[in-house]
Design a protein around this motif. Structure first.
Motif, PDB file in Angstrom:
ATOM      1  N   LEU A  62      -0.325   0.344  -9.467  1.00 22.15           N
ATOM      2  CA  LEU A  62       0.457  -0.885  -9.637  1.00 22.15           C
ATOM      3  C   LEU A  62       1.399  -1.106  -8.458  1.00 22.15           C
ATOM      4  CD1 LEU A  62       2.104  -2.122 -12.901  1.00 22.15           C
ATOM      5  CD2 LEU A  62       3.445  -2.059 -10.799  1.00 22.15           C
ATOM      6  N   LEU A  63       2.129  -0.064  -8.078  1.00 22.69           N
ATOM      7  CA  LEU A  63       3.112  -0.188  -6.998  1.00 22.69           C
ATOM      8  C   LEU A  63       2.435  -0.463  -5.658  1.00 22.69           C
ATOM      9  CD1 LEU A  63       5.427   2.747  -8.082  1.00 22.69           C
ATOM     10  CD2 LEU A  63       6.035   0.313  -8.106  1.00 22.69           C
ATOM     11  N   LEU A  64       1.337   0.243  -5.390  1.00 23.24           N
ATOM     12  CA  LEU A  64       0.647   0.042  -4.116  1.00 23.24           C
ATOM     13  C   LEU A  64       0.161  -1.386  -3.961  1.00 23.24           C
ATOM     14  CD1 LEU A  64      -1.480   3.327  -3.849  1.00 23.24           C
ATOM     15  CD2 LEU A  64       0.523   2.715  -2.497  1.00 23.24           C
ATOM     16  N   MET A  65      -0.447  -1.927  -5.027  1.00 27.65           N
ATOM     17  CA  MET A  65      -0.980  -3.285  -4.929  1.00 27.65           C
ATOM     18  C   MET A  65       0.142  -4.316  -4.842  1.00 27.65           C
ATOM     19  SD  MET A  65      -3.724  -4.844  -4.477  1.00 27.65           S
ATOM     20  CE  MET A  65      -4.834  -6.209  -4.825  1.00 27.65           C
ATOM     21  N   ALA A  66       1.271  -4.049  -5.498  1.00 28.84           N
ATOM     22  CA  ALA A  66       2.420  -4.955  -5.381  1.00 28.84           C
ATOM     23  C   ALA A  66       2.860  -5.072  -3.927  1.00 28.84           C
ATOM     24  CB  ALA A  66       3.574  -4.453  -6.251  1.00 28.84           C
ATOM     25  N   GLY A  67       2.942  -3.936  -3.235  1.00 32.00           N
ATOM     26  CA  GLY A  67       3.330  -3.969  -1.825  1.00 32.00           C
ATOM     27  C   GLY A  67       2.273  -4.595  -0.938  1.00 32.00           C
ATOM     28  N   PHE A  68       1.013  -4.288  -1.205  1.00 28.77           N
ATOM     29  CA  PHE A  68      -0.069  -4.801  -0.368  1.00 28.77           C
ATOM     30  C   PHE A  68      -0.159  -6.320  -0.441  1.00 28.77           C
ATOM     31  CE2 PHE A  68      -4.615  -5.835   0.282  1.00 28.77           C
ATOM     32  CZ  PHE A  68      -4.783  -5.314   1.552  1.00 28.77           C
ATOM     33  N   VAL A  69      -0.109  -6.865  -1.641  1.00 27.10           N
ATOM     34  CA  VAL A  69      -0.202  -8.317  -1.809  1.00 27.10           C
ATOM     35  C   VAL A  69       1.010  -9.004  -1.190  1.00 27.10           C
ATOM     36  CG1 VAL A  69      -0.185 -10.169  -3.521  1.00 27.10           C
ATOM     37  CG2 VAL A  69      -1.702  -8.216  -3.809  1.00 27.10           C
ATOM     38  N   THR A  70       2.172  -8.402  -1.312  1.00 34.02           N
ATOM     39  CA  THR A  70       3.370  -8.988  -0.699  1.00 34.02           C
ATOM     40  C   THR A  70       3.189  -9.140   0.806  1.00 34.02           C
ATOM     41  OG1 THR A  70       4.850  -8.101  -2.393  1.00 34.02           O
ATOM     42  CG2 THR A  70       5.825  -8.621  -0.256  1.00 34.02           C
ATOM     43  N   VAL A  71       2.696  -8.106   1.459  1.00 30.61           N
ATOM     44  CA  VAL A  71       2.528  -8.157   2.913  1.00 30.61           C
ATOM     45  C   VAL A  71       1.505  -9.210   3.307  1.00 30.61           C
ATOM     46  CG1 VAL A  71       1.678  -6.848   4.908  1.00 30.61           C
ATOM     47  CG2 VAL A  71       3.289  -5.796   3.314  1.00 30.61           C
ATOM     48  N   TYR A  72       0.346  -9.212   2.675  1.00 30.09           N
ATOM     49  CA  TYR A  72      -0.702 -10.144   3.088  1.00 30.09           C
ATOM     50  C   TYR A  72      -0.443 -11.576   2.626  1.00 30.09           C
ATOM     51  CZ  TYR A  72      -3.904  -7.082   5.510  1.00 30.09           C
ATOM     52  OH  TYR A  72      -4.476  -6.274   6.463  1.00 30.09           O
ATOM     53  N   ASN A  73       0.376 -11.765   1.589  1.00 33.65           N
ATOM     54  CA  ASN A  73       0.723 -13.126   1.174  1.00 33.65           C
ATOM     55  C   ASN A  73       1.737 -13.777   2.108  1.00 33.65           C
ATOM     56  OD1 ASN A  73      -0.963 -13.269  -1.010  1.00 33.65           O
ATOM     57  ND2 ASN A  73       0.639 -13.093  -2.557  1.00 33.65           N
ATOM     58  N   PHE A  74       2.685 -13.007   2.624  1.00 30.35           N
ATOM     59  CA  PHE A  74       3.838 -13.619   3.282  1.00 30.35           C
ATOM     60  C   PHE A  74       3.964 -13.322   4.769  1.00 30.35           C
ATOM     61  CE2 PHE A  74       4.786 -13.097  -1.232  1.00 30.35           C
ATOM     62  CZ  PHE A  74       4.905 -14.444  -1.569  1.00 30.35           C
ATOM     63  N   LEU A  75       3.204 -12.384   5.288  1.00 32.84           N
ATOM     64  CA  LEU A  75       3.249 -12.165   6.732  1.00 32.84           C
ATOM     65  C   LEU A  75       2.744 -13.390   7.484  1.00 32.84           C
ATOM     66  CD1 LEU A  75       3.875 -10.316   9.083  1.00 32.84           C
ATOM     67  CD2 LEU A  75       1.582  -9.333   8.860  1.00 32.84           C
ATOM     68  N   GLY A  76       1.763 -14.081   6.912  1.00 35.37           N
ATOM     69  CA  GLY A  76       1.256 -15.288   7.553  1.00 35.37           C
ATOM     70  C   GLY A  76       2.332 -16.346   7.733  1.00 35.37           C
ATOM     71  N   PHE A  77       3.200 -16.502   6.737  1.00 38.11           N
ATOM     72  CA  PHE A  77       4.298 -17.471   6.858  1.00 38.11           C
ATOM     73  C   PHE A  77       5.198 -17.104   8.033  1.00 38.11           C
ATOM     74  CE2 PHE A  77       3.039 -18.050   2.460  1.00 38.11           C
ATOM     75  CZ  PHE A  77       3.128 -19.428   2.301  1.00 38.11           C
ATOM     76  N   ARG A  78       5.447 -15.818   8.208  1.00 42.08           N
ATOM     77  CA  ARG A  78       6.298 -15.387   9.317  1.00 42.08           C
ATOM     78  C   ARG A  78       5.654 -15.686  10.667  1.00 42.08           C
ATOM     79  NH1 ARG A  78       7.489  -9.440  11.714  1.00 42.08           N
ATOM     80  NH2 ARG A  78       9.313  -9.994  12.951  1.00 42.08           N
ATOM     81  N   LEU A  79       4.348 -15.444  10.769  1.00 47.00           N
ATOM     82  CA  LEU A  79       3.661 -15.636  12.044  1.00 47.00           C
ATOM     83  C   LEU A  79       3.489 -17.116  12.394  1.00 47.00           C
ATOM     84  CD1 LEU A  79       0.918 -12.865  11.725  1.00 47.00           C
ATOM     85  CD2 LEU A  79       3.044 -12.790  13.052  1.00 47.00           C
ATOM     86  N   LEU A  80       3.470 -17.974  11.393  1.00 51.04           N
ATOM     87  CA  LEU A  80       3.377 -19.421  11.663  1.00 51.04           C
ATOM     88  C   LEU A  80       4.719 -20.000  12.114  1.00 51.04           C
ATOM     89  CD1 LEU A  80       1.184 -20.504   8.625  1.00 51.04           C
ATOM     90  CD2 LEU A  80       0.514 -20.637  11.024  1.00 51.04           C
ATOM     91  N   ALA A  81       5.814 -19.354  11.740  1.00 50.36           N
ATOM     92  CA  ALA A  81       7.152 -19.875  12.026  1.00 50.36           C
ATOM     93  C   ALA A  81       7.696 -19.280  13.315  1.00 50.36           C
ATOM     94  CB  ALA A  81       8.073 -19.558  10.853  1.00 50.36           C
TER      95      ALA A  81
END
Length: 424
Positions: free
Chosen positions: A233-252
């Motif tokens: 549970l914890l691993l997937m919570a962290g993994f999805v967070t990174v792949y969901n929101f890193l893109g927003f950072r790279l676009l900005a």
């Protein structure tokens, strides 16, 4: 008399060992299963902006095309695993994989968004049959000395399937539109399903049991299994967070990368393809707890590398993070199959239920952190998640609970004593 004779032959048979023809066939079949499952599960994710425009629905509404599938998969995975205890591993996996592939062929013909969403929900239920049972099938049929490597190769197929499920639609959409993109993905997935069906060896060591859910209580009473479920549970919570929101950072600012370039970050999944198989083999040799702890250290190191405003560092950090995540997932999921002596399909299903729950709930919590504090806050959130997982791993024991040992000696899911002494 024939049934008794067949039973004696099966009891004399040996589970698939490393480098055997049987294990190669099992590995190829389950690799194809991972491809078809995760291509189907994520085929709409890369098309969400296009589908939002095509059906005139909001981004939050169109995201249901992903969350409905993963959510229904999570809800169905435990009942389907219980069903496999009565009907058999191979039957449930093959029927569910074929049903999901056929539903995928209907996606390009959907006349409305509502119909498309209903098909995706049904597809999620069907897709539950493969991940719910595959790990239990491997635990039943593969010798303990080779189980980690076999589990790692299956998860490697998952990573490539997830990658292709995102890249194939992106490439085809630019040429022929979203309907042909979904059609191309569905055809590739259907081909992998047929390959899986043709190659999968029948179960030789499966013992039918009652299709009830009472075994869940037994598994939840095992403190070691509870820790492994929580780690997933914890691993997937962290993994999805990174792949969901890193893109927003790279676009900005300060990066301002094009959308197409940001989309290439999914190629980091290839690092996970390598690490999942490698970690499984290392776990067989060096011990599961040590390899799992090392994978968590890689996850944390990769996260910290993404903090500076440097594209090369962010890319390298994402690669290290992905390598660590899939290594950890490979070892933890394989450990569940080894620790559960009975009703392995339900034990694996509980792990995957927690895993996908982490994706939905934990990923949403990571989004709140990102909205309030940007990328540093998201990294801090995932670091906390990884530290919690490390505490759980530190408390894992290499022994089964009392009363759950195999005949002939204690079974050790960390490194099999029987295997080291040459016993099956």
């Amino acid at each position: 008399m024939t049934a008794v004779h067949d039973g004696l032959l099966e009891s004399a048979a040996e589970r698939h060992r490393r480098a055997s023809p049987g294990l190669r066939r099992v590995n190829l079949a389950l690799f194809a299963a991972g491809l078809t499952t995760f291509m189907s599960l994520y085929c709409t994710q890369a098309l969400l902006p296009v589908l939002s425009q095509a059906f005139a629905v909001s981004p939050s509404a169109v995201s249901l095309l992903v969350s409905l599938s993963t959510g229904m998969l999570a809800l169905a995975i435990i009942p389907v695993s219980a069903l496999s205890e009565k009907l058999g591993r191979t039957r449930v996996m093959v029927v569910c994989a074929l049903a999901a592939a056929v539903l995928g062929l209907l996606l390009p013909m959907a006349p409305s968004f509502t119909v498309l969403a209903v098909i995706r929900a049904a597809q999620g239920i069907a897709l539950a049959g493969v991940p719910a049972v595959a790990m239990a099938y491997l635990s039943d049929e593969v010798h303990p000395e080779a189980l980690g490597g076999a589990m790692g190769l299956y998860i490697a197929g998952n990573t490539i399937g997830g990658l292709l499920g995102r890249l194939v639609p992106i490439l085809v959409t630019d040429l022929a539109g979203w309907r042909w993109a979904l059609a191309a993905s569905a055809l590739v997935s259907f081909g992998c399903t047929v390959l899986f069906w043709a190659l999968l060896p029948r179960s030789r060591f499966f013992q039918p049991g009652r299709a009830d859910l009472r075994a869940i209580g037994t598994h939840l009473a095992d403190g070691g299994l509870r820790r492994l479920f929580a780690v997933g549970l914890l691993l997937m919570a962290g993994f999805v967070t990174v792949y969901n929101f890193l893109g927003f950072r790279l676009l900005a600012a300060p990066f301002h990368l094009p959308q197409a370039v940001v989309g290439l970050m999914f190629l980091m999944y290839l690092g996970g393809t390598w690490s999942s198989a490698t970690a499984g083999r290392l776990a067989d040799q060096a011990g599961r707890r040590a390899v799992l702890a090392g994978a968590l250290a890689l996850i944390a190191a990769g996260l910290l590398m993404t903090l500076p405003d440097s594209v090369p560092l962010v890319g390298a950090g994402l690669l290290v993070f992905t390598v660590g995540f899939f290594a950890a997932h490979s070892v933890a999921s394989g450990w569940v199959g080894l620790r559960a002596k009975t009703a392995r399909a339900q034990a694996s299903a509980l792990y995957l239920f927690a895993y996908y729950l982490g994706s939905s709930v934990g990923g949403s919590a990571g989004g709140l952190a990102f909205e309030r504090g940007g990328w540093p806050a998201a990294v801090a959130y995932v670091i906390v998640v990884v530290l919690l997982a490390a505490v759980l791993v530190g408390g894992l024991s290499g022994r089964r609970p009392r009363g759950r040992s195999r005949p002939g000696g204690p079974a050790c899911p960390d490194r099999s004593t029987a295997a080291r002494r040459g016993r099956g």
